[in-house]
Design an enzyme around this catalytic site. Structure first.
Site: not given
Ligand code: PGA
Length: 249
Positions: A11, A96, A172
């Site tokens: 990210k 996202e 997340g």
């Molecule tokens: P996360 O994110 O493992 O922090 O939940 C996964 C993703 O958004 O690909």
């Protein structure tokens, strides 16, 4: 047989120098990996990452791409640039991007078609929101997202695609789908692919889980019948934790 894949989605984290440090930290820890290992840093870190990944078993991925080759599209990145930077995989349609950057099923589809044309491998994200889960329409949502993402994709390209089932409420959040829940939805996604193409074609494409997968729950999720790997956000930002997930395969 499908080879499992574990991809780290970094990210908007890490600068180029921090990217190199993280790669240096975990590359010796995943040398014996029994799966494909991919890291997806920000676009600004791809060049540094490529250098750091030379002579390793780790592939490079991008978090987004644009569906045109060139032109007046300020701020976008084209497939050809990614290819020159040594990128092999591209995450497309992450929730996202859908939420903050107006990505739609239509643009996701255009990006899938363009990456396949350019011989990049898309990792296409689908998944339901908490409200959709509570309304009991998870299957309908992932079915629609999958059908639209694959619209116009020829059967010969199916094996180059990875679908990431990422329930938005789990991303997340420190809360994962149960392994049964994730496996069932992934089986449904494979059924949709079989309907569009053939059962044989649907066996060639990898479908992975994402959403708070970590070193503690990875083994259970990955030991299910249909989950072919993971897309890891938070837990991929620490070399030792990410390596533990990779080595859980
Ligand atoms: P996360 O994110 O493992 O922090 O939940 C996964 C993703 O958004 O690909």
């Amino acid at each position: 047989m499908r080879k499992p894949i574990i991809a780290g989605n970094w990210k908007l984290n890490k600068t180029p120098s921090q990217t190199v440090r993280l790669i240096e930290e975990f590359k010796p820890l995943v040398r014996e990996a029994r799966c494909e290992v991919v890291v997806c840093p920000t676009s600004a870190c791809l060049f540094a990452a490529r250098e750091a990944l030379k002579d390793t078993n780790i592939s490079l991925g991008a978090q987004n791409v644009f569906y045109e080759d060139s032109g007046a599209y300020t701020g976008e990145v084209a497939c050809d640039s990614l290819l020159e930077l040594g990128v092999k995989y591209v995450i497309i349609g992450h929730s996202e991007r859908r939420q903050y950057f107006a990505e739609t099923d239509e643009t996701v589809n255009k990006k899938v078609l363009k990456t396949l044309e350019k011989r990049l491998k898309p990792i296409v994200c689908v998944g339901e929101s908490l409200a959709q889960k509570q309304f009991g329409v998870t299957e309908e949502v992932v079915r629609m997202q999958t059908r639209l993402a694959l619209s116009g994709v020829g059967v010969g390209d199916v094996e180059d695609i990875t679908i990431a089932y990422e329930p938005i409420w789990a991303i997340g959040a420190g809360m994962t789908a149960s392994s049964t829940e994730a496996n069932d939805t992934i089986r449904q996604i494979r059924r949709v692919v079989a309907e569009i193409y053939t059962p044989e074609a649907s066996q060639k494409l990898r479908i992975i889980y994402g959403g708070s997968m970590n070193a503690r729950n990875a083994k259970e999720l990955l030991s299910t019948s249909d989950i072919d790997g993971g897309l890891i956000g938070g837990a991929s930002l620490k070399g030792d934790l990410f390596a533990q997930i990779v080595n859980a395969v």
